[in-house]
Design a protein around this motif. Sequence first.
Motif, PDB file in Angstrom:
ATOM      1  N   CYS A 136      -9.754  -8.518   8.719  1.00 37.11           N
ATOM      2  CA  CYS A 136     -10.271  -9.831   9.737  1.00 37.11           C
ATOM      3  C   CYS A 136     -11.101 -10.796   8.686  1.00 37.11           C
TER       4      CYS A 136
ATOM      5  N   ARG B 282     -12.911 -13.222   9.433  1.00 35.72           N
ATOM      6  CA  ARG B 282     -14.167 -13.702   9.725  1.00 35.72           C
ATOM      7  C   ARG B 282     -15.093 -12.546   9.489  1.00 35.72           C
ATOM      8  N   CYS B 283     -14.807 -11.193   9.729  1.00 29.55           N
ATOM      9  CA  CYS B 283     -15.514 -10.329   9.454  1.00 29.55           C
ATOM     10  C   CYS B 283     -16.048 -10.210   7.706  1.00 29.55           C
TER      11      CYS B 283
ATOM     12  N   GLY C 250     -11.602 -14.751  14.043  1.00 30.42           N
ATOM     13  CA  GLY C 250     -11.358 -13.259  13.949  1.00 30.42           C
ATOM     14  C   GLY C 250     -10.173 -12.730  14.444  1.00 30.42           C
ATOM     15  N   ARG C 251     -10.064 -11.605  14.540  1.00 31.19           N
ATOM     16  CA  ARG C 251      -8.937 -11.032  15.155  1.00 31.19           C
ATOM     17  C   ARG C 251      -8.761 -11.354  16.500  1.00 31.19           C
TER      18      ARG C 251
ATOM     19  N   CYS D 208     -10.201  -8.475  19.438  1.00 32.57           N
ATOM     20  CA  CYS D 208     -11.034  -7.372  18.882  1.00 32.57           C
ATOM     21  C   CYS D 208     -12.021  -6.802  19.816  1.00 32.57           C
TER      22      CYS D 208
ATOM     23  N   ASN E 250     -14.687  -5.106  19.147  1.00 34.88           N
ATOM     24  CA  ASN E 250     -15.888  -5.174  18.442  1.00 34.88           C
ATOM     25  C   ASN E 250     -16.557  -6.628  18.769  1.00 34.88           C
ATOM     26  N   CYS E 251     -15.931  -7.668  18.549  1.00 34.01           N
ATOM     27  CA  CYS E 251     -16.218  -8.873  18.827  1.00 34.01           C
ATOM     28  C   CYS E 251     -16.620  -9.114  20.271  1.00 34.01           C
TER      29      CYS E 251
HETATM   30  S1  SF4 Z   1     -15.708  -7.882  15.137  1.00 36.11           S
HETATM   31 FE1  SF4 Z   1     -13.506  -8.006  15.297  1.00 36.11          FE
HETATM   32  S2  SF4 Z   1     -12.733 -10.222  15.160  1.00 36.11           S
HETATM   33 FE2  SF4 Z   1     -15.094  -9.975  15.202  1.00 36.11          FE
HETATM   34  S3  SF4 Z   1     -15.191 -10.782  13.059  1.00 36.11           S
HETATM   35 FE3  SF4 Z   1     -15.315  -8.370  13.242  1.00 36.11          FE
HETATM   36  S4  SF4 Z   1     -13.003  -7.556  13.135  1.00 36.11           S
HETATM   37 FE4  SF4 Z   1     -13.316  -9.801  13.234  1.00 36.11          FE
END
Ligand code: SF4
Length: 236
Positions: A21, A23-24, A218-219, A222, A224-225
Amino acid sequence: MVQQLRISAKVLAELAMPDFCPRCFWVKRRVPDRLPYQSFPGIFSSIDSFSKKVVHGWFDKGGGAPVWFQSLGELAGYKPPPHHSKFNIVDHDNDIMLTGNPDGVFVRPDGSHLIVDYKTSRYTPYQERLFPLYEAQLNAYALIGEQCGLEPVTGLALIYTEPATSDDDAAGEGVHRDDGFAMGFVANVVLVELKTSIIGPLLIRVRDILDSDISPFGRRNCRNCRLLKDLLDVAG
Ligand code: SF4
């Protein structure tokens, strides 16, 4: 003026993962200290270091390589693994300093080198999932090694050391000691293809991501996001 980036082979290799990812990655590079919830037990690096000493001891005692190194071919000896302060190259096209800290360097009878990384882990489907990461890490070491005293590099491998924890192992000879107990390890050697050409595109991409002033997307989907967003919504 664009600033030179310094990145370790291990971090660069994250870009090789299918679920990478940007963004991460961008966020992790920008936080001033560390991300929360990032504690990692140090015992694994202690065991990796122990594995390295055990293998070197085999050579030092004149016994050559351990039997379980057989699939690596004939090895004449080892070199102390170089420290990242001396094991680095600058990619001038992207102005990135790439550093490495290989776990083990072995010398073949023809003077060429084999670079290995120790992993204290069972070789499970999860570990297979991490293969692109480890493959890129080792190939980055090979690329550095070609310019930092290990030329030529002719082989790469992962050495998985898996704790032997069955009932029979626990009752085995030498386990019970006056100062505690001993635990054995079973080693699995996984050969890794030498293809340093995979590193160039990763360097281009890392420069592209980190030069951006705004965080990349980001993905998609996701979890987690989504959880982070929920958390922030609750915290107001
Ligand atoms: S939580 Fe998921 S989408 Fe958000 S930045 Fe991290 S990997 Fe990317």
